[in-house]
Design an enzyme around this catalytic site. Structure first.
Site, PDB file in Angstrom:
ATOM      1  N   ASN A   9      28.894  30.167  42.476  1.00  0.00           N
ATOM      2  CA  ASN A   9      30.053  30.985  43.163  1.00  0.00           C
ATOM      3  C   ASN A   9      29.068  32.094  43.189  1.00  0.00           C
ATOM      4  O   ASN A   9      28.862  32.861  42.252  1.00  0.00           O
ATOM      5  CB  ASN A   9      30.999  30.221  42.125  1.00  0.00           C
ATOM      6  CG  ASN A   9      32.354  31.177  42.927  1.00  0.00           C
ATOM      7  OD1 ASN A   9      32.076  30.288  44.425  1.00  0.00           O
ATOM      8  ND2 ASN A   9      32.878  32.230  42.806  1.00  0.00           N
ATOM      9  N   HIS A  68      34.678  35.974  51.248  1.00  0.00           N
ATOM     10  CA  HIS A  68      35.283  37.246  51.685  1.00  0.00           C
ATOM     11  C   HIS A  68      35.033  37.799  52.925  1.00  0.00           C
ATOM     12  O   HIS A  68      33.317  38.383  52.551  1.00  0.00           O
ATOM     13  CB  HIS A  68      35.209  37.976  50.099  1.00  0.00           C
ATOM     14  CG  HIS A  68      36.003  37.904  49.207  1.00  0.00           C
ATOM     15  ND1 HIS A  68      37.012  37.708  48.856  1.00  0.00           N
ATOM     16  CD2 HIS A  68      35.377  37.268  47.749  1.00  0.00           C
ATOM     17  CE1 HIS A  68      37.577  36.578  48.140  1.00  0.00           C
ATOM     18  NE2 HIS A  68      36.956  36.771  46.864  1.00  0.00           N
ATOM     19  N   GLU A  70      37.370  31.709  47.616  1.00  0.00           N
ATOM     20  CA  GLU A  70      37.845  32.826  47.649  1.00  0.00           C
ATOM     21  C   GLU A  70      38.318  33.202  48.875  1.00  0.00           C
ATOM     22  O   GLU A  70      38.135  34.642  49.401  1.00  0.00           O
ATOM     23  CB  GLU A  70      37.395  33.961  46.540  1.00  0.00           C
ATOM     24  CG  GLU A  70      36.993  33.157  45.530  1.00  0.00           C
ATOM     25  CD  GLU A  70      35.996  33.932  44.701  1.00  0.00           C
ATOM     26  OE1 GLU A  70      36.239  35.668  45.075  1.00  0.00           O
ATOM     27  OE2 GLU A  70      36.017  33.834  43.837  1.00  0.00           O
ATOM     28  N   ASP A 111      39.195  35.190  52.774  1.00  0.00           N
ATOM     29  CA  ASP A 111      40.409  36.208  53.054  1.00  0.00           C
ATOM     30  C   ASP A 111      39.422  36.879  53.931  1.00  0.00           C
ATOM     31  O   ASP A 111      38.351  36.593  54.029  1.00  0.00           O
ATOM     32  CB  ASP A 111      41.351  36.717  52.412  1.00  0.00           C
ATOM     33  CG  ASP A 111      40.378  37.288  50.626  1.00  0.00           C
ATOM     34  OD1 ASP A 111      40.542  38.114  49.937  1.00  0.00           O
ATOM     35  OD2 ASP A 111      38.637  37.688  51.177  1.00  0.00           O
ATOM     36  N   GLU A 153      28.119  34.711  41.249  1.00  0.00           N
ATOM     37  CA  GLU A 153      27.658  36.537  41.683  1.00  0.00           C
ATOM     38  C   GLU A 153      26.378  36.806  40.409  1.00  0.00           C
ATOM     39  O   GLU A 153      26.660  37.806  40.164  1.00  0.00           O
ATOM     40  CB  GLU A 153      29.254  37.167  41.208  1.00  0.00           C
ATOM     41  CG  GLU A 153      30.108  36.613  42.023  1.00  0.00           C
ATOM     42  CD  GLU A 153      31.256  38.272  42.423  1.00  0.00           C
ATOM     43  OE1 GLU A 153      30.794  39.247  41.966  1.00  0.00           O
ATOM     44  OE2 GLU A 153      32.267  37.865  42.506  1.00  0.00           O
TER      45      GLU A 153
HETATM   46  O1  G3I Z   1      44.041  44.130  32.701  1.00  0.00           O
HETATM   47  C1  G3I Z   1      43.765  45.469  32.659  1.00  0.00           C
HETATM   48  C2  G3I Z   1      45.276  46.426  32.301  1.00  0.00           C
HETATM   49  O2  G3I Z   1      44.934  46.140  31.462  1.00  0.00           O
HETATM   50  C3  G3I Z   1      45.530  46.992  32.878  1.00  0.00           C
HETATM   51  O3  G3I Z   1      46.079  48.054  32.743  1.00  0.00           O
HETATM   52  C4  G3I Z   1      44.580  47.446  35.029  1.00  0.00           C
HETATM   53  C5  G3I Z   1      44.785  49.021  34.964  1.00  0.00           C
HETATM   54  O4  G3I Z   1      43.586  49.595  35.126  1.00  0.00           O
HETATM   55  O5  G3I Z   1      43.986  47.136  35.007  1.00  0.00           O
HETATM   56  C6  G3I Z   1      43.573  45.613  34.343  1.00  0.00           C
HETATM   57  O6  G3I Z   1      42.383  45.106  34.507  1.00  0.00           O
HETATM   58  C7  G3I Z   1      43.407  44.710  36.007  1.00  0.00           C
HETATM   59  C8  G3I Z   1      42.624  42.948  36.393  1.00  0.00           C
HETATM   60  O7  G3I Z   1      41.614  42.768  38.122  1.00  0.00           O
HETATM   61  C9  G3I Z   1      43.266  42.146  35.415  1.00  0.00           C
HETATM   62  O8  G3I Z   1      44.660  42.471  36.510  1.00  0.00           O
HETATM   63  C10 G3I Z   1      41.347  45.517  36.959  1.00  0.00           C
HETATM   64  O9  G3I Z   1      41.121  46.837  36.930  1.00  0.00           O
HETATM   65  C11 G3I Z   1      40.632  45.086  38.663  1.00  0.00           C
HETATM   66  O10 G3I Z   1      40.211  45.821  38.314  1.00  0.00           O
HETATM   67  C12 G3I Z   1      40.535  43.216  37.847  1.00  0.00           C
HETATM   68  O11 G3I Z   1      40.643  42.960  39.523  1.00  0.00           O
HETATM   69  C13 G3I Z   1      40.700  41.867  39.678  1.00  0.00           C
HETATM   70  C14 G3I Z   1      38.928  41.410  40.207  1.00  0.00           C
HETATM   71  O12 G3I Z   1      38.410  40.755  40.505  1.00  0.00           O
HETATM   72  C15 G3I Z   1      37.752  42.235  38.940  1.00  0.00           C
HETATM   73  O13 G3I Z   1      36.626  42.137  39.773  1.00  0.00           O
HETATM   74  C16 G3I Z   1      40.920  41.007  40.616  1.00  0.00           C
HETATM   75  O14 G3I Z   1      42.032  40.642  39.815  1.00  0.00           O
HETATM   76  C17 G3I Z   1      40.805  39.474  40.936  1.00  0.00           C
HETATM   77  O15 G3I Z   1      41.134  39.189  42.395  1.00  0.00           O
HETATM   78  C18 G3I Z   1      39.040  39.451  41.774  1.00  0.00           C
HETATM   79  O16 G3I Z   1      38.344  38.562  41.637  1.00  0.00           O
HETATM   80  C19 G3I Z   1      37.382  38.304  41.317  1.00  0.00           C
HETATM   81  C20 G3I Z   1      36.859  36.834  41.512  1.00  0.00           C
HETATM   82  O17 G3I Z   1      36.895  36.908  40.309  1.00  0.00           O
HETATM   83  C21 G3I Z   1      35.182  37.033  42.064  1.00  0.00           C
HETATM   84  N1  G3I Z   1      34.713  36.756  43.422  1.00  0.00           N
HETATM   85  C22 G3I Z   1      35.413  38.017  43.526  1.00  0.00           C
HETATM   86  C23 G3I Z   1      36.705  38.593  43.156  1.00  0.00           C
HETATM   87  C24 G3I Z   1      37.856  39.826  43.598  1.00  0.00           C
HETATM   88  O18 G3I Z   1      37.061  41.169  43.390  1.00  0.00           O
END
Ligand code: G3I
Length: 391
Positions: free
Chosen positions: A189, A225, A255, A257, A148
């Site tokens: 990517n 996406h 990825e 969906d 990205e």
């Molecule tokens: O690790 C913290 C945890 O300590 C905390 O308690 C919790 C609540 O705030 O948050 C946790 O972090 C979260 C993280 O995922 C790990 O679970 C973040 O808030 C949350 O925003 C993050 O979301 C991820 C997202 O990337 C972030 O951009 C999604 O799970 C993940 O599926 C998503 O994946 C991305 C790809 O890497 C790149 N392409 C887009 C895709 C969707 O955004």
């Protein structure tokens, strides 16, 4: 055996279901995969289905290999959750797409808030990439080396790497990656490449920068996406994929969906979703160097979409009860109909590239423009939401 009697995951009578990875391999793809999270094991039926190599032949950790997880503080590396995902994949005889090394999001604050010179950033990138890739050396079929790096208008997204190194950071990242694990396929990517030719051309520019530096780059990952009602035609998706195969690269949907908005979904939007999943998978089948397809989770019960895009959801192949949706059946039928039509994927010598694309397929240009225009509002929301969600 490409069909299995699936019990447990589906309420009610036994259901004979296709097995996507088995079908995909018969259709000449290398894998049909899914993103995985450590929390998947909390849903036993989902986890059982995820662990069957006939259903999925490839995993991508959704978060466990990102910089904030693997190097939370400078020089201190941590791989716990990633190691368990990788060892599970390998014991299941699955491939790993490892994700991701250089990305503006989910950076620890010591990187995102650091004040970097060209030399100090280069040194930190080399240390991160060589340590993390070195730890997983030989276990990752592919790495998303840079993720990205583009805005939807094709300009470079601001991030600490660009600030310190300018557009040389692409070749720098791929150079360190190639040194760390010469056997891994190294990908750029990004999302919305399917919607916006200017962004897709931005990715072409990045690939050419890396190639001009004499540094290996093997593929472009299109995250895919998508939004129901705005997915480009199969022909136009194929046209976009061939922008990269024409440069001698592999491509993959990394990825996938297809979210529905507005909710609640209904028979019409669910049917439209099935058709658009067919266009996505079909475009990969149409392009010899399209390696495979990874969905970003496979059940509406475990999707990142609802917490990121308010009012959107129902994006996956299985519904909230993890029962197969029309999209699953349509994709299964498409893959089954493609059985034997492409030779089995040969990693050692992938198929030759495609003809250089000239213009977008005129027959559907208006549709593409419409979808692009219509997608604009989505993309604005996507970018804002993505920024919000990854802030
Ligand atoms: O690790 C913290 C945890 O300590 C905390 O308690 C919790 C609540 O705030 O948050 C946790 O972090 C979260 C993280 O995922 C790990 O679970 C973040 O808030 C949350 O925003 C993050 O979301 C991820 C997202 O990337 C972030 O951009 C999604 O799970 C993940 O599926 C998503 O994946 C991305 C790809 O890497 C790149 N392409 C887009 C895709 C969707 O955004």
């Amino acid at each position: 055996m490409k069909f299995a009697i699936l019990t447990g995951i589906v309420a009610g009578p036994l259901v004979v279901l296709a097995q996507l990875n088995a079908l995909a391999k018969d259709a000449g793809l290398l894998y049909f995969g899914t993103a995985v999270s450590p929390s998947d094991s909390s849903d036993s039926a989902y986890y059982k289905y995820e662990n069957d190599v006939k259903n999925f032949g490839q995993y991508t950790p959704d978060n466990a290999q990102k910089w904030d997880a693997t190097e939370p503080s400078k020089g201190r590396f941590s791989y716990g959750q990633a190691d368990s995902i990788v060892s599970r994949a390998l014991s299941n005889k699955m491939l790993m797409r490892c994700h991701t090394l250089v990305w503006y999001s989910q950076l620890p604050s010591w990187v995102s808030s650091g004040s970097w010179t060209k030399d100090s950033m280069t040194s930190v990138m080399e240390s991160h990439i060589s340590n993390v890739m070195g730890h997983f050396k030989g276990k990752c079929y592919a790495w998303d080396v840079v993720n990205e790096a583009l805005e939807d208008n094709g300009s470079y997204r601001q991030n600490p790497f660009l600030k310190a190194l300018g557009d040389s950071y692409f070749a720098v990242a791929f150079k360190f990656a190639a040194a760390a694990d010469p056997a891994a396929k190294l990908y750029y990517n990004d999302y919305n490449l399917e919607y916006f030719p200017v962004k897709a051309d931005g990715a072409v520019r990045i690939v050419k920068l890396v190639q001009a530096a004499g540094v290996p780059i093997h593929g472009v990952g299109l995250q895919a996406h998508m939004t129901v009602g705005r997915t480009p035609s199969r022909e136009n998706l194929t046209w976009t994929l061939n922008k990269y195969t024409a440069l001698g690269l592999d491509v993959a949907y990394t990825e996938l969906d297809i979210r529905i908005k507005p909710l609640p979904s209904n028979a019409s939007s669910i049917e439209a979703q099935a058709k658009e999943y067919v266009a996505m998978v079909g475009s990969c089948l149409d392009v010899p160097r399209c390696v495979g397809i990874t969905v970003w989770g496979f059940s509406d019960a475990h999707s990142w979409i609802p917490q990121t895009f308010s009012g959107a959801g129902d994006s996956c192949l299985f519904d909230k009860s993890t029962k197969p949706k029309p999209a699953f059946s349509s994709v299964s039928s498409l893959l089954a109909s493609a059985s034997g039509k492409r030779p089995p994927w040969n990693t050692a010598s992938p198929p030759t590239g495609a003809p250089v694309p000239t213009t977008m397929i005129t027959a559907t240009t208006s549709a593409a423009v419409t979808s692009t225009a219509a997608a604009t509002s989505t993309v604005a929301a996507t970018s804002a939401a993505a920024t919000k969600s990854t802030a």
